[in-house]
Every structure is written in C-alpha cells, then in structure tokens.
Design an enzyme around this catalytic site. Structure first.
Site, mmCIF file in Angstrom:
data_model
loop_
_atom_site.group_PDB
_atom_site.id
_atom_site.type_symbol
_atom_site.label_atom_id
_atom_site.label_comp_id
_atom_site.label_asym_id
_atom_site.label_seq_id
_atom_site.Cartn_x
_atom_site.Cartn_y
_atom_site.Cartn_z
ATOM 1 C CD GLU A 150 -2.834 -1.060 -0.071
ATOM 2 O OE1 GLU A 150 -3.406 0.014 -0.360
ATOM 3 O OE2 GLU A 150 -2.914 -2.077 -0.790
ATOM 4 C CD1 TRP B 218 -17.746 11.045 -18.558
ATOM 5 C CD2 TRP B 218 -18.324 9.128 -17.581
ATOM 6 N NE1 TRP B 218 -16.597 10.323 -18.342
ATOM 7 C CE2 TRP B 218 -16.921 9.144 -17.739
ATOM 8 C CE3 TRP B 218 -18.914 8.013 -16.984
ATOM 9 C CZ2 TRP B 218 -16.096 8.096 -17.324
ATOM 10 C CZ3 TRP B 218 -18.102 6.965 -16.565
ATOM 11 C CH2 TRP B 218 -16.720 7.013 -16.740
ATOM 12 C CD1 TRP C 275 -13.202 9.618 -14.975
ATOM 13 C CD2 TRP C 275 -12.138 10.761 -13.382
ATOM 14 N NE1 TRP C 275 -12.224 10.361 -15.591
ATOM 15 C CE2 TRP C 275 -11.549 11.067 -14.637
ATOM 16 C CE3 TRP C 275 -11.623 11.357 -12.229
ATOM 17 C CZ2 TRP C 275 -10.470 11.956 -14.760
ATOM 18 C CZ3 TRP C 275 -10.554 12.238 -12.352
ATOM 19 C CH2 TRP C 275 -9.989 12.529 -13.599
ATOM 20 C CG ASN D 259 -8.212 1.386 0.042
ATOM 21 O OD1 ASN D 259 -8.185 2.451 -0.555
ATOM 22 N ND2 ASN D 259 -7.710 0.271 -0.464
ATOM 23 C CD1 TRP E 13 -12.010 9.368 -6.601
ATOM 24 C CD2 TRP E 13 -13.701 8.534 -7.802
ATOM 25 N NE1 TRP E 13 -13.112 9.302 -5.777
ATOM 26 C CE2 TRP E 13 -14.164 8.797 -6.492
ATOM 27 C CE3 TRP E 13 -14.590 8.003 -8.723
ATOM 28 C CZ2 TRP E 13 -15.480 8.541 -6.095
ATOM 29 C CZ3 TRP E 13 -15.902 7.746 -8.334
ATOM 30 C CH2 TRP E 13 -16.335 8.022 -7.040
ATOM 31 C CD1 TRP F 177 -0.905 -0.793 -4.428
ATOM 32 C CD2 TRP F 177 -1.345 0.535 -6.171
ATOM 33 N NE1 TRP F 177 -1.342 -1.585 -5.465
ATOM 34 C CE2 TRP F 177 -1.626 -0.797 -6.538
ATOM 35 C CE3 TRP F 177 -1.541 1.554 -7.104
ATOM 36 C CZ2 TRP F 177 -2.101 -1.131 -7.804
ATOM 37 C CZ3 TRP F 177 -2.015 1.221 -8.369
ATOM 38 C CH2 TRP F 177 -2.292 -0.107 -8.711
#
Length: 458
Positions: free
Chosen positions: A266, A298, A351, A333, A374, A269
C-alpha cells in the site's frame, strides 16, 4: 535563512528541509507557513482536513519553539500573494537562502518558478516520497504505466540505495508534554501525530500488522493503520513508517510473499501515484490518463448522483459506506473502490464528480491518491481495472461484511434485518411493510449497459 513549510510537510520529524535549517540557521532566522482558505476551498478541501491541518500547525509551532524557532503563519488568498510576501520578506530581511521541500503540483511549481526567476535563492529537498521522483524509469526512460514493474523497480532501488531518513532531533523530547488545545474541533476523533508516533504506531505493528492481509478488506474491523490523514498533510513521514517496518521485518524488501508485505504494498501504491503525478502534471487538471476514453459521454444524471452522495442508492453496502464518509470524513479503502465502481459503472457518472465529492469530504484527501483511485475505478487511469470489471455491490457486501455488522452500524434502519437478507433487503422489507430506499438501478441491467457504454465510446 528562511525555512518555508508547505502543505505536504507539516512536521519536524524526518523533514530534510528542517534538518538542514537546524544545521545552518542563525538565531534570528524564522520559519513561515501560508494558510490559504480560499485556495483550499477552490481545491475542494474538506473542512475536516483543514481543521486537522490547523491543529497540526499549532503542534508544529510548539515543536519549533522548543528549538527557539518562531513560526510565522501568514494568511493569503492566492499564490500571487505568496510570491509577493516572500519576495518582500526576502529583501527586507536580507535572506540569503530559502530552505524548503518541493511541491510537485502544477500551481505550486509555477509559484516556485516565479520566485526563482526573480533571483531568489532556494535550497530544495523532497519530503513526500521514499524513492525520489524521477528515479524510477522503464527501459524507454519513461515513467512506468503499470504498477507491478514500478513496484519491482521501487524495491530494487531501495535495496540497492537505501533511503534518506532524519531521526528525531534531541530537543524534541519535550514534545511528549504538548497537549492538543483544540480537541473540540471537527477533526477531534483523530489524535495529533505525536500521539500516533508514541502510541498508535507501536500498537499497530505489534497487534494488527500480522493480520492486516486478512482484515484489511473488512470494514467492520479496525484492521487498517489509519495513517492516511497524517501522510496526506505530511504530519507523518512515509520514510519513518518504512524505517519502523524494516526494523521489525528486515528482510521484507525481498519477501513479497510475506503476509506483512501487503501493507508495504500500500505504501508503494502511494508512491506510484505521487510519481505518476510528477511525470504527468496534467492529471492535476482532471484529464483522463488514458486519452482513448476522452470521448466517453457520461450520463451524469444529477438525481442519481445525489442519491449516491446521500447514501440512498438502495444497496446497503454502498449506502453505509457513503454514510460513513458523511459522518466521519473517512471511508474504508475497500469501500472507496466499491462506491467508485458503482458511480462510474452502474450510474455512468463522470469520475470527476466522484473525485470532487470525495475531496470535499475526506480528512485524508490527497490529489495524487484520490485522482489515481478514481481513474483506476473508472478504467480511465494508469494500470486501471479493465472496463469490464464491474463490482457487484451485493456480492461485495456478502464477501466483506458477511454478517452485515458494518451496514447496521451506519444504516440503523436495517438494524433488525436478518443476516441472510441484509445485503439486499428489499423483498424482506416489502413483506414487513418497512421502508428502505428502493434500488436506483438493477445490477444486471446496469452492468450490461456499462459494458455497451465503454465498448461504444472507448
């Protein structure tokens, strides 16, 4: 000399700029920090995050006082006002050098360049990552676009080069006596970072880390570290966290099969998204990383979006997650991924709408991580989930909140629904003449619609 604290380094522990300043400063030299409420609101910062930062600013002022350093806190409305103030202060006080940590977001880079162009001298450091940005490139000399090879390069770099870490300065022993005088604030559920370093981190490493890989996806359990708000404002250093981790698990950099590695993963990331924003600053301007999706039209139904925001989608796990965010300023998360998938795939809402909503409510709102997460969920990002991967909110609920404990915590209206019905209770509640929000979309048809949408526009 002038020490300039930025929004990603509200600390003195493992702060390279502060360490350098201590070694070279004169008694009259000061530190400065700019509060920018108008700019922060423009960035959609949550009120809870701003409050959290202000509390840590008060802590920073007390810590600096232990070293005889005065912190000037200056309120401004724009980056231009920062430029004007720094330029004037530099000349009036005959400053020879400004010591600071780099910020890599677009407006901040332009501000620093404007000051450099005026002839101001800077000593720059980097405080927000473990591996310096720009050091990890693929064979073509570019930033990795897939996480796994980035991770391998990151691990290799740290094994071969180590990483800089500046331990606590001796005089900081007095900090243990610093009280949080602003405890009755909107962020008061989150203790100051000195409490985290002295108590919470030790407890996490001793009692939770070994089970992290099993419990990290279960929102009803407090199985995560809870460090993200402190990392977001730089009150806590990721290098310090890694230092503690390697003290306990010295072979972890070569033990990716270890259960403990999932927590280090993590951290990597986090590094990945920060490096990504450094190499692609246009991401700060809300551009799709994968430009092939620029043509997506969208649907952006405002009523459906409002139902999602309010936690009234009719899917208990989605609604409970959104209620958690609204009530606490934080979201687990796993649930961030599920609700983001639901918004972009089930509802076909841009998004960017979700990114902005999250940023305006999260205590740990962070541009790089929020944007990366996102775009990952929407399949428009770097190493994103493929567009055909669409989370089933009912199945996610059954897997990660099997007894419905988390759902009942934030949806008291479902408190008495039996376990076998809690994940989608509409038929059960219809028989009981009990009210719960109807499902705003049906999963199977929404999934088919999303697949057609991405195929047609992607």
């Amino acid at each position: 000399m002038l020490l300039w604290f930025r929004d990603h380094d509200i600390r003195i522990h493992d702060n390279a700029a502060f360490h350098y300043f201590l070694q070279h400063a004169q008694p009259q030299d000061k530190a400065i920090y700019f509060t920018m409420p108008k700019v922060w609101r423009g960035y959609d910062w949550a009120a809870i995050k701003i409050d959290f930062l202000r509390r840590h600013l008060a802590l920073l002022r007390s810590q600096l006082a232990n070293f005889g350093v005065e912190l000037l806190v200056i309120d401004v409305d724009s980056y231009q006002q920062q430029i004007d103030y720094i330029s004037q202060y530099y000349c009036q006080h005959d400053i020879k050098c400004i010591v600071t940590n780099r910020e890599f977001e677009l407006n901040e880079l332009q501000r620093d360049q404007a000051l450099l162009s005026q002839g101001l001298k800077f000593k720059f450091f980097e405080s927000d990552v473990i591996v310096p940005k720009g050091k990890l490139l693929n064979q073509s000399g570019q930033m990795f676009k897939v996480f796994t090879p980035f991770k391998k390069a990151w691990l290799s770099y740290v094994r071969e080069n180590g990483f800089e870490y500046y331990a606590q300065e001796q005089r900081q022993a007095e900090d243990t006596e610093i009280a949080d005088e602003q405890a009755n604030r909107v962020s008061n559920a989150w203790p100051l970072v000195n409490v985290i370093e002295q108590q919470v981190l030790a407890d996490f490493f001793q009692n939770k880390l070994a089970h992290y890989h099993q419990q990290r996806d279960l929102p009803a359990i407090k199985g995560t570290s809870g460090l993200s708000p402190y990392l977001a404002i730089g009150a806590l250093s990721s290098r310090y966290v890694l230092q503690l981790l390697l003290q306990r698990y010295p072979d972890l950099l070569v033990a990716s099969d270890s259960p403990v590695f999932s927590w280090l993963n993590e951290l990597i990331w986090r590094e990945f998204y920060r490096h990504l924003l450094f190499h692609y600053p246009q991401l700060a301007m809300q551009q799709n990383f994968n430009r092939r999706y620029d043509g997506l039209k969208w649907h952006n139904d405002k009523l459906l979006f409002q139902a999602w925001c309010d936690g009234k989608t009719g899917y208990p796990l989605i609604d409970a997650a959104m209620r958690q965010l609204l009530k606490t300023g934080w979201m687990h998360n796993r649930l961030r991924m599920v609700v983001a998938s639901f918004l972009t795939k089930h509802l076909l809402i841009d998004w960017r709408w979700g990114e902005q909503f999250f940023m305006s409510h999260l205590i740990d709102g962070d541009l790089a991580a929020n944007n990366g997460g996102w775009q990952w969920a929407a399949s428009t990002g770097c190493d994103a989930q493929p567009y055909f991967r669409i989370f089933n909110p009912i199945r996610q609920s059954e897997r990660f909140d099997p007894q419905g404990e988390f759902i009942r915590r934030y949806l008291p209206e479902l408190e008495h629904v039996p376990e076998k019905h809690i994940h989608f209770p509409h038929q059960y509640l219809a028989d009981k003449a009990h009210h719960y929000w109807p499902a705003i979309v049906e999963h199977k048809s929404a999934r088919e619609r999303a697949l057609s949408f991405f195929k047609a526009h992607g």
